[in-house]
Design an enzyme around this catalytic site. Structure first.
Site, PDB file in Angstrom:
ATOM      1  N   ASP A 271       0.806  -1.209   0.000  1.00 52.44           N
ATOM      2  CA  ASP A 271       0.000   0.000   0.000  1.00 52.44           C
ATOM      3  C   ASP A 271       0.845   1.267   0.000  1.00 52.44           C
ATOM      4  O   ASP A 271       1.769   1.423   0.794  1.00 52.44           O
ATOM      5  CB  ASP A 271      -0.897  -0.002   1.240  1.00 52.44           C
ATOM      6  CG  ASP A 271      -1.856   1.171   1.257  1.00 52.44           C
ATOM      7  OD1 ASP A 271      -2.698   1.243   0.358  1.00 52.44           O
ATOM      8  OD2 ASP A 271      -1.751   2.014   2.177  1.00 52.44           O
ATOM      9  N   THR A 272       0.502   2.176  -0.906  1.00 50.71           N
ATOM     10  CA  THR A 272       1.069   3.521  -0.904  1.00 50.71           C
ATOM     11  C   THR A 272       0.087   4.434  -1.613  1.00 50.71           C
ATOM     12  O   THR A 272      -0.707   3.980  -2.454  1.00 50.71           O
ATOM     13  CB  THR A 272       2.441   3.568  -1.596  1.00 50.71           C
ATOM     14  OG1 THR A 272       2.978   4.884  -1.488  1.00 50.71           O
ATOM     15  CG2 THR A 272       2.351   3.170  -3.056  1.00 50.71           C
ATOM     16  N   ALA A 273       0.115   5.717  -1.276  1.00 49.07           N
ATOM     17  CA  ALA A 273      -0.836   6.651  -1.872  1.00 49.07           C
ATOM     18  C   ALA A 273      -0.663   6.744  -3.382  1.00 49.07           C
ATOM     19  O   ALA A 273      -1.640   6.897  -4.119  1.00 49.07           O
ATOM     20  CB  ALA A 273      -0.678   8.035  -1.232  1.00 49.07           C
TER      21      ALA A 273
ATOM     22  N   GLY B 206      -8.159   4.399  -6.488  1.00 54.12           N
ATOM     23  CA  GLY B 206      -8.667   5.572  -5.790  1.00 54.12           C
ATOM     24  C   GLY B 206      -7.540   6.459  -5.298  1.00 54.12           C
ATOM     25  O   GLY B 206      -6.704   6.018  -4.523  1.00 54.12           O
ATOM     26  N   VAL B 207      -7.508   7.695  -5.747  1.00 52.82           N
ATOM     27  CA  VAL B 207      -6.569   8.692  -5.248  1.00 52.82           C
ATOM     28  C   VAL B 207      -7.368   9.945  -4.902  1.00 52.82           C
ATOM     29  O   VAL B 207      -7.909  10.606  -5.784  1.00 52.82           O
ATOM     30  CB  VAL B 207      -5.474   9.034  -6.281  1.00 52.82           C
ATOM     31  CG1 VAL B 207      -4.609  10.190  -5.770  1.00 52.82           C
ATOM     32  CG2 VAL B 207      -4.611   7.809  -6.566  1.00 52.82           C
ATOM     33  N   GLY B 208      -7.509  10.209  -3.624  1.00 52.44           N
ATOM     34  CA  GLY B 208      -8.149  11.429  -3.166  1.00 52.44           C
ATOM     35  C   GLY B 208      -9.632  11.416  -2.870  1.00 52.44           C
ATOM     36  O   GLY B 208     -10.160  12.457  -2.486  1.00 52.44           O
TER      37      GLY B 208
ATOM     38  N   CYS C   6      -9.092  12.469   3.335  1.00 53.25           N
ATOM     39  CA  CYS C   6      -7.976  12.776   2.442  1.00 53.25           C
ATOM     40  C   CYS C   6      -8.059  14.200   1.906  1.00 53.25           C
ATOM     41  O   CYS C   6      -9.112  14.649   1.453  1.00 53.25           O
ATOM     42  CB  CYS C   6      -7.964  11.787   1.274  1.00 53.25           C
ATOM     43  SG  CYS C   6      -6.540  11.947   0.197  1.00 53.25           S
TER      44      CYS C   6
END
Length: 485
Positions: free
Chosen positions: A251-253, A301-303, A308
């Site tokens: 896992d990482t953003a 999914g980012v943001g 977040c």
């Protein structure tokens, strides 16, 4: 899935709706919610690897009802090993009791009674033999130093674990339900001889006829765990596998980067006999690169998460529905799968993510305000119970994650927080437990599937017709006689 009209811009969940189709499905219970992504889950819901969301109680309860909980990467590896062992030792059939000795006090009981939604404490003697139950109502208007042995009720129903059917036989479970209803109690102890094995509730008996636990080959509840992309990822993943986790999440953003792909490759080099999940990405290229590196499932999914601030800080991200659609198509071409991670607020959002092709949907802050969340319950000035939540890129999370580093390095990293450090998540009086929310979510998804004429998630993604709506169209679908949460 197909669009009713071709979109000209990226879309999120509020922008779209499902069109009803010809259906031959006669019952919502004909809908099979099992994801076919190799995780062994029987419902498509995952508790996110957030420190404020998923701990031992969340992981245990999610697995008992067919879902999956992912323990966060911030938890020390030895603690994850202990939690994994503890969860796998829990019963797939009944709740874990809150147990205190008869010499413990009302003060002790009130401190832990809300760790479970059934709202009672089991009282035992020094040999851990069952003595009775103490309800929260029993603790009102009595001295806080009253010993629980003086309050314990022992006149209610009690069951031996041998009375429970091995195959969740509906007729037998109905009979047990009726016995509790006749006694006008909501819960009763399950005994193994004279020792307490668990707690059974009326609602738990109903759920046992609807949900199938997510268990491993030995019949134990499944556990997922996350690892970051820094340090010796291979060694950390090996320890998680040794601890017995059933799903590994890298896992990482920003999952579409070389370091993330190297981390996935290091995990794949261990030849894990469990699914490897990696993320997060929002494009088909990101999916292809992570699958090429060794991922079986890609998180999308980012943001979009409630905690977040990435999009406001960086302008980076993508409206979640369009991200899921594109990434799901890419994953299907590769024989892989995706999880939709973040942005869900209502059951409709979960249904839309599944219609778009996700095999499962990750839920974060929505689950934080439940009895099973790791935080302590606090009561505000108006008497409303709440828990605190925070984002995994927030200053609070970064501070915790960098405890082992020197002060100067920690100060540098603190400049790059991208999340909310303190948010109040009120417990919904109607749905205070995560099981209540799972009922809420899965009932909505089952109904969505029947509207689409689908009995499996694969059929649902194939048959779903999605339209695009204005804000007024979305508002039209909201109930106006009462607030919707």
């Amino acid at each position: 899935m197909r669009f009713l009209t071709n979109p000209t811009t990226d879309l999120t969940y509020n922008d779209v709706f499902l069109v009803p189709s010809m259906s031959r499905v006669t019952s919502r219970f004909d809908a099979d919610l099992s994801p076919q992504d190799g995780t062994g889950s029987t419902i498509p819901v995952v508790a996110a690897n957030m420190t404020a969301v998923t701990g031992r109680r969340m992981t245990e309860t999610m697995a008992r009802r067919g879902g999956l909980g992912i323990l966060p990467q911030d938890i020390p590896l030895d603690v994850i090993a202990e939690v994994t062992s503890w969860v796998k030792d829990r019963s797939p059939r009944w709740d874990t009791p809150v147990v205190l000795r008869r010499t413990d006090t009302v003060h002790d009981a009130l401190g832990i009674i809300h760790k479970r939604p059934h709202g009672l404490v089991v009282v035992v003697d020094e040999q851990r033999r069952y003595l009775g139950l103490v309800l929260e109502s029993d603790c009102q208007d009595v001295d806080r130093f009253t010993q629980l042995g003086d309050l314990a009720r022992s006149d209610g129903p009690q069951f031996q674990e041998t009375e429970f059917p091995e195959d969740a036989d509906p007729a037998a479970l109905r009979a047990l339900y009726e016995s509790l209803a006749d006694a006008r109690v909501s819960a009763a102890p399950v005994l193994r001889g004279t020792e307490v094995a668990g707690i059974i509730t009326r609602q738990g008996l109903v759920r046992s006829t609807i949900y199938t636990p997510s268990v491993d080959a030995r019949g134990r509840l499944r556990v997922g765990a996350a690892v970051g992309i820094n340090g010796d990822v291979g060694a950390k993943a090996a320890r998680l596998l040794e601890a017995g986790v059933d799903v590994l999440v890298v896992d990482t953003a920003h999952g579409h980067q070389l370091k993330a792909m190297e981390a996935v490759a290091a995990v794949r080099a261990l030849d894990p006999q469990v699914p490897v999940v990696a993320g997060n990405v929002v494009t088909a290229d990101g999916v292809r690169d992570l699958v090429s590196a060794g991922a079986d499932i890609v998180k999308v999914g980012v943001g979009p998460g409630a905690m977040c601030t990435t999009r406001m800080m960086t302008a980076v991200g993508r409206p979640q529905f369009s991200a899921v659609v594109e990434c799901a198509e890419a994953a299907q071409d590769l024989g892989a799968h995706i999880w939709a991670d973040g942005g869900v607020k209502h059951p409709r959002d979960v249904a839309l993510a599944l219609a778009a092709g996700a095999s499962q949907v990750m839920v974060g802050s929505w689950f934080a305000g439940t009895h099973e969340g790791p935080g302590e319950i606090t009561v505000d000035a108006d008497g409303r119970a709440y828990k605190e939540s925070f984002g995994m890129a927030s200053a609070r999370a970064v501070k915790h994650r960098t405890l082992g580093e020197d002060r100067f390095s920690r100060a540098r990293k603190a400049l790059f927080e991208e999340g909310i450090s303190n948010s109040t998540m009120y417990l919904d009086p109607q749905r205070p437990g995560v099981e209540d929310l799972l009922d809420h979510i899965t009932s909505g998804v089952r109904s969505s599937m029947t509207y689409a004429g689908a009995t499996t998630l694969r059929q649902f993604a194939s048959r779903a017709v999605v339209g695009i709506q204005s804000q007024s169209g979305y508002d039209e679908g909201r109930p106006r006689s009462e607030s919707w949460s």
